[in-house]
Design a protein around this motif. Structure first.
Motif, mmCIF file in Angstrom:
data_model
loop_
_atom_site.group_PDB
_atom_site.id
_atom_site.type_symbol
_atom_site.label_atom_id
_atom_site.label_comp_id
_atom_site.label_asym_id
_atom_site.label_seq_id
_atom_site.Cartn_x
_atom_site.Cartn_y
_atom_site.Cartn_z
ATOM 1 N N GLY A 1 0.915 12.074 0.260
ATOM 2 C CA GLY A 1 2.673 12.092 -0.172
ATOM 3 C C GLY A 1 3.841 11.607 0.485
ATOM 4 O O GLY A 1 3.059 12.026 1.967
ATOM 5 N N THR A 2 4.392 10.592 0.190
ATOM 6 C CA THR A 2 5.746 9.903 1.309
ATOM 7 C C THR A 2 4.825 9.085 1.918
ATOM 8 O O THR A 2 5.812 8.707 3.019
ATOM 9 N N TRP A 3 3.627 8.247 1.857
ATOM 10 C CA TRP A 3 2.992 7.611 2.645
ATOM 11 C C TRP A 3 2.606 6.436 1.628
ATOM 12 O O TRP A 3 2.629 6.296 0.712
ATOM 13 N N GLN A 4 2.643 5.254 2.876
ATOM 14 C CA GLN A 4 1.789 3.831 1.833
ATOM 15 C C GLN A 4 1.050 3.006 1.715
ATOM 16 O O GLN A 4 0.102 3.863 2.726
ATOM 17 N N CYS A 5 1.002 2.413 1.032
ATOM 18 C CA CYS A 5 -0.352 1.944 0.936
ATOM 19 C C CYS A 5 -0.674 -0.044 0.896
ATOM 20 O O CYS A 5 0.593 -0.214 0.463
ATOM 21 N N GLN B 1 2.995 -3.528 3.206
ATOM 22 C CA GLN B 1 2.386 -2.575 1.813
ATOM 23 C C GLN B 1 2.995 -2.628 1.107
ATOM 24 O O GLN B 1 3.339 -3.388 0.576
ATOM 25 N N ASP B 2 2.244 -1.875 0.228
ATOM 26 C CA ASP B 2 1.993 -2.691 -2.444
ATOM 27 C C ASP B 2 2.826 -1.823 -2.748
ATOM 28 O O ASP B 2 3.174 -2.224 -3.414
ATOM 29 N N PHE B 3 2.915 0.042 -1.703
ATOM 30 C CA PHE B 3 3.035 0.448 -2.910
ATOM 31 C C PHE B 3 3.443 1.592 -1.605
ATOM 32 O O PHE B 3 2.415 2.312 -1.000
ATOM 33 N N TRP B 4 4.193 2.964 -2.473
ATOM 34 C CA TRP B 4 4.160 3.792 -2.156
ATOM 35 C C TRP B 4 4.487 5.244 -2.774
ATOM 36 O O TRP B 4 4.072 5.590 -3.836
ATOM 37 N N TRP B 5 3.275 5.846 -2.081
ATOM 38 C CA TRP B 5 2.862 7.609 -2.394
ATOM 39 C C TRP B 5 4.057 7.938 -3.079
ATOM 40 O O TRP B 5 4.222 8.956 -1.427
#
Length: 293
Positions: free
Chosen positions: A247-251, A266-270
């Motif tokens: 949670g709060t990290w990106q991917c 990064q493609d998305f932020w959770w």
């Protein structure tokens, strides 16, 4: 005098009888009634199928029977048409089926690369022997029409599960992909469920798919996914069977890593919006869409 006319009349009747008889006899068949010894092709069935290659925009299948009395070469030409008549139509692939013996049925599947949009046409016409190379007993049974499904090929060929989704399927959904958030959880619980699939274009414009494996409520909604990112030619660029994003990290879905080491990749932020709400928030121009099976 009457005898003379009677003889003339009888002679004329005999000529008429002989003429009638000769019209029913084919000299080539030793006095047997006339029977066509040529091939005669007709469609048993035909249908539109999914394209057999990513390079094709249409696919079709046909069964053709030779109901004639001698063997012949079957060829079938397909046309895109807005009516059920041959005219100013667009070629959609032709195929030599092969030699069919008397009463033999040949089945073939074919695909074609087109320079037009299939959905601009209403019908696919299949035509036997369009070059008229074979002298058939009946030349009037060589056309078969098929209505093209709306939104073909996607409506007919939509994948049934995660594994079946290809880069072509993702490209077909380009208009659905967006930079809008996809809600993962809210005050009512999980909006994204285990097994849900999201397709995407990465910030490097590669197509891909991910499946939700888990959202861990006890660990700040930690997200677990499996994912595949493709090259534009459909080959696999990167993939993972299990990747966790806190949670709060990106991917980064190109590198298949949490957070990523290169800024802007990064493609998305959770994103954890509050204690109950979280979302997949696209980053750096990446786009996402929750896939509908």
């Amino acid at each position: 005098m009457k005898t003379k006319y009677r003889n003339i009349r009888n002679a004329l009747l005999m000529l008429i009888i002989l003429g009638l008889n000769s019209s029913c006899i084919n000299d080539d068949y030793s006095g047997e009634p006339s029977i066509c010894k040529n091939p005669d092709f007709e469609f048993v069935t035909g249908k539109i199928v999914c394209p057999t290659s990513e390079n094709y925009q249409i696919g079709w299948m046909a069964e053709v029977k030779n109901k004639g009395n001698s063997a012949g070469k079957i060829t079938v030409q397909a046309w895109l048409s807005n009516d059920k008549k041959l005219g100013n139509d667009i070629a959609a692939g032709g195929l030599v089926f092969g030699i069919a013996n008397s009463n033999e049925v040949l089945t073939r599947t074919f695909g074609a690369t087109l320079s037009v949009n299939v959905n601009d046409y209403q019908y696919l016409l299949l035509q036997i022997d369009h070059n008229e190379e074979v002298d058939e007993c009946d030349e009037k049974n060589n056309l078969f029409s098929i209505e093209i499904p709306e939104n073909y090929p996607y409506s007919l060929c939509q994948p049934k599960d995660f594994d079946a989704i290809t880069c072509e399927d993702i490209n077909s959904n380009t208009d659905n992909l967006s930079e809008d958030q996809i809600i993962g959880t809210n005050a009512n619980g999980h909006v994204l469920q285990v097994g849900d699939v999201i397709i995407y274009k990465t910030n490097q414009n590669r197509c891909g798919k991910l499946e939700i494996l888990n959202i861990n409520d006890a660990n700040n909604k930690k997200l677990a996914i499996k994912a595949v990112t493709y090259n534009q030619n459909g080959t696999v660029y990167s993939q993972t069977n299990f990747l966790e994003v806190r949670g709060t990290w990106q991917c980064d879905l190109d590198a298949m890593i949490e957070e990523g080491y290169i800024a802007g990749q990064q493609d998305f932020w959770w994103q954890r919006l509050n204690p109950t709400d979280s979302s997949i928030t696209p980053r750096n121009g990446a786009k996402f869409y929750k896939f509908q099976f």
